[in-house]
Enzyme design. Sequence first.
Site, PDB file in Angstrom:
ATOM      1  N   GLU A 155       0.713  -1.075  -0.386  1.00 32.92           N
ATOM      2  CA  GLU A 155       0.414   0.111   0.284  1.00 32.92           C
ATOM      3  C   GLU A 155       0.833   1.159   0.072  1.00 32.92           C
ATOM      4  OE1 GLU A 155      -4.109   1.875   2.729  1.00 32.92           O
ATOM      5  OE2 GLU A 155      -3.813  -0.457   1.825  1.00 32.92           O
ATOM      6  N   ASP A 184       0.594   4.217  -3.241  1.00 26.85           N
ATOM      7  CA  ASP A 184       0.713   5.284  -2.524  1.00 26.85           C
ATOM      8  C   ASP A 184       1.461   6.020  -3.704  1.00 26.85           C
ATOM      9  OD1 ASP A 184      -1.516   5.370  -1.536  1.00 26.85           O
ATOM     10  OD2 ASP A 184      -0.782   5.912   0.568  1.00 26.85           O
ATOM     11  N   SER A 198      -7.692   2.668  -1.738  1.00 21.64           N
ATOM     12  CA  SER A 198      -6.475   3.192  -1.920  1.00 21.64           C
ATOM     13  C   SER A 198      -5.533   3.226  -3.234  1.00 21.64           C
ATOM     14  CB  SER A 198      -5.493   2.222  -1.154  1.00 21.64           C
ATOM     15  OG  SER A 198      -5.716   1.706   0.419  1.00 21.64           O
TER      16      SER A 198
END
Length: 555
Positions: A264, A268, A467
Amino acid sequence: MILPKVSAPNLEPSVTNIFHLHPNQSWVSLGRADPEEELSLTFALRQQNVERLSELVQAVSDPSSPQYGKYLTLENVADLVRPSPLTLRTVQKWLLAAGARKCHSVITQDFLTCWLSIRQAELLLPGAEFHHYVGGPTETHVVRSPHPYQLPQALAPHVDFVGGLHRFPPTSSLRQRPEPQVTGTVGLHLGVTPSVIRKRYNLTSQDVGSGTSNNSQACAQFLEQYFHDSDLAQFMRLFGGNFAHQASVARVVGQQGRGRAGIEASLDVQYLMSAGANISTWVYSSPGRHEGQEPFLQWLMLLSNESALPHVHTVSYGDDEDSLSSAYIQRVNTELMKAAARGLTLLFASGDSGAGCWSVSGRHQFRPTFPASSPYVTTVGGTSFQEPFLITNEIVDYISGGGFSNVFPRPSYQEEAVTKFLSSSPHLPPSSYFNASGRAYPDVAALSDGYWVVSNRVPIPWVSGTSASTPVFGGILSLINEHRILSGRPPLGFLNPRLYQQHGAGLFDVTRGCHESCLDEEVEGQGFCSGPGWDPVTGWGTPNFPALLKTLLNP
């Protein structure tokens, strides 16, 4: 900050403010903490003029207002919300009498973080009893109290809540989905990469940052995760060949540990920097923190302690609304309001559980998440390609979080859009499942299904979740800010009033598909469904860059 020597206030316990630990099955108690062990607690001090702050947010964010774009500085915000001298004095006396040490405040003076021994903390907050817990995917150790605490009566009017007692660190809901099956390979893409994003959302190789403005963007990470510069460099070598980009992060705020990279954290950074290509990028990182700290709270405090910040922040973090105390959720909402007043665009992922589901008094209801449900952030839902391997129209990604807040009433900016949806949607779930008068979300969406990410030097396919959609939308808004800044205009700031006034102009409307919800006989796993215009699954839709630039460039 040094606390002055003053006499202590009346410390009779009161039962006015009681705060509970939300039970979390993945965290296991290891027993009581040593009374001499040190921990840090954060005290949220009662602010002033919150109503006035709300009015100012409306004024600076509404294109029809003469104040539009005239954002407040951090110092302006501090002058407005700073706690009263009585509050500051009372809290300082209380903490001093308890033996608190090394207290640090922020520019707005509405947070105070102090170090105490466990013994002192338990005396300070009657009812609290600190235990060591271990849990989460990385076997994290934290100190929390399984019992509610009470604030002394004299302090109840002056303290909103004490952080570092009850909320466990978040865990990621990103999924790696199985690869869709396909026959024949002509003209197909094999998963979402920057070039797929740029083609779908009509970004040309010229649609990148100029490198000459003071534009910047940021993502914030609260998981026990790191990104690695070497992964970002490899990602750009693999996927960034046809557009100008930056191959490293401009600034890391917080601890960047040396552990393994997390998917994650990698996602990002890689997609914010390839959608918002060639724009200076900050990463707020909170791993390596002390056991008592709450990373999301730490980030909010950083925002209140730094005058010059990136214009766009993307955050993939959320909690079930019902797991948070009313005092905490209202106060965090005020912090998001402070950011909006300063012209920061905060984008939050809408979540990866569709409408969600929980049982209240034996009856199922949908389960909204926060801060996605805050009226002061722009919330990003998720979509999939209609044909998995073709760059085609988008449909709902069934995980896309969305729904109606049980805490915040519907803000005026979305009155028309939500009323229209509720009166025209042919597939509305039964009214007992959701609060039709609450703040409805998401506001917008982007692709959330089937991304390629580089993590620990390995390219990983089919990563899915909001996300992913959130940094993509954030990067595109950063490109629009670039044009605005170069033409002498202020950055976009809090986008929602403008977005809803313009009825989603510049976005591809997503009209097909429903997201998931309660598996029961009444709704059979189906939440809300998308349709023409705004809906609580994909908001107003996904970005069409040239059209969105045109609609958001002036005034």
